[in-house]
Each structure stands twice: as structure tokens, then as C-alpha cells.
Design a protein around this motif. Structure first.
Motif, PDB file in Angstrom:
ATOM      1  N   SER A  86      77.041  16.477 -36.753  1.00 13.66           N
ATOM      2  CA  SER A  86      75.717  16.847 -37.283  1.00 13.66           C
ATOM      3  C   SER A  86      75.059  15.673 -37.992  1.00 13.66           C
ATOM      4  CB  SER A  86      75.847  18.029 -38.253  1.00 13.66           C
ATOM      5  OG  SER A  86      76.408  19.145 -37.621  1.00 13.66           O
ATOM      6  N   THR A  96      71.509  13.856 -36.872  1.00 12.70           N
ATOM      7  CA  THR A  96      70.338  13.757 -37.758  1.00 12.70           C
ATOM      8  C   THR A  96      69.954  12.308 -38.041  1.00 12.70           C
ATOM      9  OG1 THR A  96      71.819  13.974 -39.680  1.00 12.70           O
ATOM     10  CG2 THR A  96      70.742  15.984 -38.870  1.00 12.70           C
ATOM     11  N   ALA A 116      70.650  22.317 -31.268  1.00 12.68           N
ATOM     12  CA  ALA A 116      71.175  23.481 -31.991  1.00 12.68           C
ATOM     13  C   ALA A 116      71.352  24.672 -31.049  1.00 12.68           C
ATOM     14  CB  ALA A 116      70.237  23.851 -33.139  1.00 12.68           C
ATOM     15  N   THR A 137      74.403  23.992 -28.766  1.00  7.88           N
ATOM     16  CA  THR A 137      75.676  24.168 -29.481  1.00  7.88           C
ATOM     17  C   THR A 137      75.923  25.642 -29.825  1.00  7.88           C
ATOM     18  OG1 THR A 137      74.529  23.584 -31.551  1.00  7.88           O
ATOM     19  CG2 THR A 137      75.766  21.842 -30.434  1.00  7.88           C
ATOM     20  N   THR A 179      79.385  24.980 -36.322  1.00  2.00           N
ATOM     21  CA  THR A 179      79.085  24.127 -37.475  1.00  2.00           C
ATOM     22  C   THR A 179      77.849  23.267 -37.190  1.00  2.00           C
ATOM     23  OG1 THR A 179      81.423  24.045 -38.119  1.00  2.00           O
ATOM     24  CG2 THR A 179      79.985  22.335 -39.004  1.00  2.00           C
ATOM     25  N   ILE A 180      77.823  22.669 -36.009  1.00  4.14           N
ATOM     26  CA  ILE A 180      76.665  21.852 -35.633  1.00  4.14           C
ATOM     27  C   ILE A 180      75.403  22.708 -35.573  1.00  4.14           C
ATOM     28  CG2 ILE A 180      75.654  20.406 -33.825  1.00  4.14           C
ATOM     29  CD1 ILE A 180      78.547  19.668 -33.015  1.00  4.14           C
ATOM     30  N   ILE A 208      74.321  23.801 -39.217  1.00  2.00           N
ATOM     31  CA  ILE A 208      73.807  22.712 -40.058  1.00  2.00           C
ATOM     32  C   ILE A 208      72.458  22.213 -39.547  1.00  2.00           C
ATOM     33  CG2 ILE A 208      74.206  20.314 -40.745  1.00  2.00           C
ATOM     34  CD1 ILE A 208      77.162  21.014 -41.049  1.00  2.00           C
ATOM     35  N   LEU A 209      72.335  22.052 -38.229  1.00  2.00           N
ATOM     36  CA  LEU A 209      71.055  21.581 -37.676  1.00  2.00           C
ATOM     37  C   LEU A 209      69.944  22.598 -37.915  1.00  2.00           C
ATOM     38  CD1 LEU A 209      72.060  19.922 -34.275  1.00  2.00           C
ATOM     39  CD2 LEU A 209      71.687  18.836 -36.499  1.00  2.00           C
ATOM     40  N   HIS A 216      69.087  22.497 -41.541  1.00  2.90           N
ATOM     41  CA  HIS A 216      68.409  21.218 -41.808  1.00  2.90           C
ATOM     42  C   HIS A 216      66.920  21.309 -41.451  1.00  2.90           C
ATOM     43  CE1 HIS A 216      67.376  17.031 -41.890  1.00  2.90           C
ATOM     44  NE2 HIS A 216      67.202  16.972 -40.577  1.00  2.90           N
ATOM     45  N   ILE A 262      69.840  17.496 -45.810  1.00  3.54           N
ATOM     46  CA  ILE A 262      71.064  17.400 -45.018  1.00  3.54           C
ATOM     47  C   ILE A 262      72.278  17.063 -45.886  1.00  3.54           C
ATOM     48  CG2 ILE A 262      70.697  14.961 -44.451  1.00  3.54           C
ATOM     49  CD1 ILE A 262      72.242  17.642 -42.154  1.00  3.54           C
TER      50      ILE A 262
END
Length: 661
Positions: free
Chosen positions: A443, A447, A460, A463, A483-484, A487-488, A491, A497
């Protein structure tokens, strides 16, 4: 490689993953452009969590899940959002009460266990999102839930036997693997205890798979009472699959004797080669194959069978008596494979009638089942207390932090990794921590390299699809993808981030630590469960033995009763194996002497195989064996059951402390 990829994407979960991502993305994009981001997020979360309850099942299963999950998820989402908005400390009793109740649902079966688990995850996600308007969030969340279940039910009614067909394909794959492991039984260089260990672990998987097939099949009254040729052909394949398992589990003579007496002959290498060819045939039974390849395989098998028959004729009487039942089994396996390949319907008296299916798939009153486990001796009750305690502690930690919603990752980690046994908890912990670390690193890299919001959103989405794709086959890869995706998405939603990455890592580690502490603070008594399971197994063996003897002496037991007692014996054996596996991995028992338990496990497997071998000879053998010979085999099995019972009563299932002099 291409064949493996096609095989992977041809499975039910892979096609469900594509369905899920489409149900999420298309309406969410529409909601984003017409109403706003808050509506799109709530809708997407509703679809994601609802889709995770969609286990393989028939129309009845899918309808039940939709009926229970829709109001339960809506109530949970609204009550949690309202508590956060108006009285944040009330989250703590919600976590405690729901943690206990939802965990107790495990006793009703896997489907109810998943519903309970996902209800807790609804609480976690709602805390993480911390919606400003509880009513609006709950409405769009419920709209997502309804949308998914609508698609799921339409799919179930358009293709009612979909899950059963996929389960059957997986069943043939498992049979092929079982036959590959059985090859080692005829290899004197491989220790038998090692082979029995592999077979016992495989037996757990296959027993669960066949139980799923049996449950799906026998609850479809229309299918099992059908007279249509197309459905009869398909039904015939399912019964042949179950017959294959019975045949592959059964033996006429102990492998120790076979290895010892035949080790200097050419019989064992030929047997291994035949079984390898048969494994290849079974693995691709549900696939279209080149007819010339099938013919070549059958020619090789026929040639090997001829060689084995020639060896049998030249050997002494004792060796001949060992090779003959193996030859019979091989011919029977080949006969079943050919029946499936030719799509021929061969009905026999062992098929379960519509009237008898309830004996194989019993229904119990849910309230009575739960009440039975409301006691301190119940492993599920202890686990439910543990979960309630861990969730309220994680809520307390989160309540003291400035960003309470990020603490939802503590709660989510506990829900996902805390399992009744220490071994499974440790395994899930490892997968979640490693997966989170890889996902966080990926991630951060994304970013730093990509600044276009649309590109980040596309990654996102991809994934998220990866999460659905690997949710069932590989939890570690699944964690990396989610997780990716998480988080994306956050974000893009929040922009910070650094806080996201540090919070994800810190709270995931904290949740993992809590889960391990819970295993030691509220340990599940595997020893007590193992004693109960061993007693049940011995009772089922004795019942199986008496039914077989009655069939030979009095001819009073019907074939369906034999199917039923075999099912009970093999199910209890799988449950015992599973509990033994968990018991042996407990840290407090690492320095124990497990020799007696290993002997018990080996003997239990031998008895099951010998009982099934007699059952096959009675019901389906293509070669006749007189009743006197079968009764002699039963007399020997009775002695083994007596030995197994003596081992259990002398507390040999209680591990002894290992000492050195």
C-alpha cells in the motif's frame, strides 16, 4: 500451469468472487454519483459482509441465510452506529453480549457459525466507519445486504444444484489425492505410522466434504426421487463417488502383513503403478478428456492387472490370499470409474430412499442444542466467554484512545484469528500479521508511486476481488489483498496514509496478542473432548460390527442401515482425528509422551478400514466371498475393537509426562 489456473478459476468460490465484485462495484458507482460517497461506502460494506455468509448450499440454505442475516445485520449496524453517536460507552456491553451470543451460534453448525462471526464483524466495521447519521448508514447498509441476497437467491433458484455439482467435483479431486496417499501403504520404504498420519488428516477433509455432499443431496427430495434419466445419471455419479470412498478406505488385510509377505515379489510395484493410473482417471472424471488418452490409460491398467494375475498364479497360497482381495478392489475401482465415464445408471439397493434421508441428515431443535452447551464443561461455552471478554477488553482499549474507530482493527483481528484451539489461533495470527505487513508495504509503495485517485481506486477494486478470490483457499493471500484494498480506500476517503499504516500495524499486533492471551486465560479442555470422542468412536465401531454380523448371520439388516452405521463410524473417526491434532499442538503438552495416543490412532484407523472392507465384501464386491470367511474376519476385528476399548479405559488417551533418565 495453464491447466492449474483454469482449474482454480473453475471452482465455485472463484465464480462467486466475480459475482460479488460486480454486485459491489456497479451499484456503488451509481450511488456515488447520484447520492454521495457515504451511501456508496455503506452499500459496499453491506454487500461485502453479506457475501461472506454465502457458504455452498441449496435453496433452503440460501433462503435461511437471507432471512436471518438481513434483519440481524440491520439491527446490529443501527444499534452500533446509534451507540457511537449518542452514548459511545454503550459499545462495551454490545460487544460483550453479542460476542457471547454470536459465538454460541457455532453449535448450530458451520452456516450459523459464519452468520454469528459476520454479525460481530458488522460491529467492527461500523465502529471503524463511525457514521455521522446512524439511520442513513443503516438504510444504505441494509440496501447492500438486500441487493446481495436478492442476487444470491435468484442464482440459487435458477441453478438449484450448483453447489452440489461443485462439491462433487471437489470430491473426485479429494478421492484422487486419497488414492495417491494409499499408494504409500504398498511401499515398504515409507513408515506406516507416517502414512496413517497423512491418511488421518486427509480423512478429516474428505469426511467434511462427503458430509457436505450428503447434506446437499439428501435434502433435495425432488432429485433423489427423480425418474428423469439426466438427473439419474448425475445422481448415479454422486453415489459412485461415495462408493469410491468406501472402497478406498476398506482393506481386507493389514498393510503390515501385505508389506512383509510381498516385499520380495514384483506385486507391490505393479500395485502402486495401477493405483497411480487410477488416481489420474478419478481426478479428471468430471472433465472432458481425449478418448485416446482414456483408452491408453485403460490399456495400461488392464496390462498391469494381467501381470498381477500372473504373479498371483505363480505364488504360494498365503501370498495368493493377499493379492486376490487387492485385485478385487482394483477391478471394482476400475468398474466404478468406467460407469461414471460412460454416464450409465446402475441403481442398487444401497441407495438411500426419500423416506430414510432424515436418518442421514438429522434435524434438531436449535434451542435445545444451545441449551445443551450452556455449561462450563462445553468447549464452545468456554470459547464464547473468551470471545466476549476479549471483545470488551479491546473495546476498553479503543475507548481510551483519541481515534476510537481505528481500534476497530483490534476487534476485527480478534474476531478473525481467535479460535478455540491454540494451534489454529497461532496459525491465523501468523497469516494475519504477515499478510498485514506485506499489504502495508504494498500500500505504501502504491501511494508513493501512483497519485491519480482513479488509478488508486481501480487497484483497490482489483485487490478487493483478490480478497474474494482467496478468502476460502488461502487466508494469508486473502489478508494481503484486503489490507491493500482497505488502506487504499481509507486513504482516498481520509487522506492521511501515515496514520492509517501505523494504526493498522499497531492494532493488528495488539489484537493478535489479545487472541493468544485469551487461549491461556480461557483454555479449551481438549482432553475431556478427546475422551468423549474416543468413547463415541468405540460405540460406533461396536454398532458397525454388530450390524455386519447380523447381516451375515440373520440377514436382517438392510443396506441403508449399513450406510448409516458406516457414516457414524467415519464421522466420529474424523472428529477424533481433528481433536487429536489440536490437542497435540497445545503448548502445555509439547513435552509429553504421545506414543500411546499414536498407537490408539493407528489402531482406530485399522479397525475402520477392516470394517469397511467387510462391508464392501457384503454389499458391493464383484467377487463372491463366503460368509464363513467374512465371519472369521469379523472375529479378528472384534478382538481389535476390544483392544481399542481397553486402551481407552486404561487412560492411554491421557498423555504421560515424558521423562529421561
Amino acid at each position: 500451469m495453464i491447466r492449474k489456473i483454469n482449474h482454480f478459476f473453475g471452482k465455485e468460490f472463484a465464480k462467486d468472487a466475480l459475482r460479488n465484485i460486480l454486485v459491489i462495484l456497479l451499484p456503488s458507482i451509481l450511488l456515488f454519483y447520484t447520492i454521495g460517497l457515504h451511501a456508496a461506502i455503506a452499500f459496499a460494506v453491506g454487500v461485502i459482509l453479506s457475501s461472506l455468509t454465502d457458504l455452498p448450499g441449496n435453496r433452503q440454505d440460501k433462503t435461511m441465510t437471507a432471512i436471518w442475516c438481513t434483519p440481524l445485520f440491520a439491527l446490529t449496524a443501527f444499534s452500533t452506529a446509534a451507540a457511537l453517536h449518542y452514548l459511545s460507552w454503550s459499545i462495551l456491553p454490545i460487544l460483550a453480549v453479542w460476542g457471547f451470543i454470536c459465538t454460541m451460534l457455532i453449535v448450530l453448525g458451520p452456516r450459523w457459525g459464519v452468520i454469528g462471526n459476520l454479525t460481530l464483524i458488522v460491529i467492527s466495521f461500523t465502529i471503524g466507519l463511525k457514521p455521522l447519521d446512524p439511520l442513513s448508514f443503516s438504510l444504505y447498509f441494509t440496501l447492500g445486504t438486500l441487493s446481495f441476497f436478492t442476487v444470491s437467491l435468484i442464482q440459487a433458484y435458477v441453478s438449484p444444484y450448483r453447489s452440489l455439482k461443485y462439491a462433487m467435483k471437489e470430491g473426485f479431486e479429494q478421492m484422487a489425492i486419497l488414492l495417491e496417499v494409499k499408494i504409500k501403504c504398498y511401499d515398504e520404504k515409507t513408515p506406516l505410522e507416517q502414512v496413517y498420519r497423512e491418511l488421518s488428516l486427509l480423512h478429516i477433509k474428505i469426511s467434511e466434504q462427503l458430509e457436505s455432499i450428503r447434506s446437499l443431496l439428501l435434502r433435495e427430495k425432488t432429485l433423489i426421487s427423480s425418474c428423469q434419466n439426466s438427473e439419474l445419471i448425475w445422481l448415479n455419479k454422486i453415489y459412485r463417488l461415495i462408493d469410491l470412498y468406501e472402497l478406498l478406505m476398506g482393506i481386507d488385510t493389514d498393510y503390515e502383513t501385505i508389506r512383509e509377505k510381498l516385499k520380495h515379489s514384483e506385486a507391490l510395484p505393479i500395485i502402486r503403478h495401477i493405483l497411480l493410473l487410477l488416481s489420474d482417471e478419478i481426478r479428471v472424471l468430471e472433465k472432458s478428456r481425449n478418448s485416446s488418452h482414456i483408452l491408453d490409460n485403460e490399456k495400461q491398467i488392464t496390462a498391469d492387472i494381467f501381470k498381477l494375475e500372473q504373479i498371483q498364479m505363480k505364488t504360494d497360497l498365503e501370498s495368493r490370499s493377499l493379492v486376490n482381495p487387492i485385485l478385487i478392489h482394483i477391478k471394482h475401482i476400475l468398474s466404478i470409474v468406467q460407469q461414471i465415464q460412460k454416464s450409465t445408471v446402475v441403481q442398487d439397493p444401497t441407495w438411500v430412499s426419500t423416506a430414510a434421508y432424515k436418518n442421514f441428515v438429522p434435524s434438531t431443535h436449535k434451542g435445545q442444542v444451545i441449551a445443551k452447551h450452556i455449561k462450563t464443561k462445553s468447549p464452545v461455552f468456554i470459547y464464547a466467554i473468551r470471545m466476549a471478554t476479549l471483545l470488551i477488553l479491546s473495546g476498553l482499549v479503543g475507548y481510551t484512545l483519541p481515534e476510537y474507530r481505528y481500534a476497530s482493527w483490534i476487534i476485527l483481528t480478534i474476531i478473525l484469528v481467535a479460535r478455540p484451539s491454540y494451534a489454529n489461533t497461532q496459525k491465523r495470527n501468523y497469516q494475519r500479521i504477515v499478510g498485514s505487513l506485506i499489504g502495508i508495504a504494498a500500500s505504501l509503495l502504491i501511494t508513493l508511486v501512483i497519485h491519480d485517485s482513479l488509478s488508486v481506486l481501480l487497484i483497490a477494486a482489483i485487490t478487493l476481488y483478490g480478497f474474494f478470490l482467496f478468502n476460502k483457499p488461502n487466508y494469508l493471500i486473502c489478508v494481503i489483498f484486503i489490507t491493500i484494498a482497505a488502506i487504499l480506500s481509507l486513504h482516498l476517503y481520509e487522506g492521511n496514509i501515515g496514520d492509517l499504516l501505523s494504526s493498522r500495524l499497531a492494532f493488528t499486533l495488539l489484537g493478535s496478542i489479545f487472541a493468544i492471551i485469551g487461549c491461556f486465560a480461557f483454555p479449551v479442555n481438549h482432553r475431556s473432548a478427546m475422551k468423549n470422542l474416543s468413547d463415541t468412536l468405540i460405540d460406533n465401531y461396536q454398532n458397525y460390527y454388530h450390524k455386519l454380523r447380523s447381516r451375515l448371520c440373520e440377514n436382517t439388516v438392510d443396506f441403508q442401515e449399513l450406510r448409516l452405521v458406516r457414516k457414524h463410524a467415519q464421522t466420529s473417526l474424523a472428529q477424533l482425528y481433528d481433536n487429536l491434532d489440536q490437542f497435540q499442538k497445545e503448548p502445555r503438552y509439547k513435552k509429553q509422551d504421545w506414543s500411546d495416543i499414536a498407537s490408539f490412532q493407528t489402531l482406530a484407523y485399522r479397525i475402520n478400514a477392516l470394517l469397511v472392507g467387510v462391508s464392501v465384501s457384503i454389499t458391493k464386491s464383484i467377487a463372491y466371498e463366503n460368509d464363513k470367511a467374512l465371519l472369521e474376519r469379523l472375529d479378528n476385528i472384534e478382538l481389535l475393537i476390544h483392544d481399542l476399548n481397553a486402551m481407552g479405559k486404561s487412560e492411554k488417551l491421557t498423555p504421560k509426562t515424558y521423562t529421561t533418565v
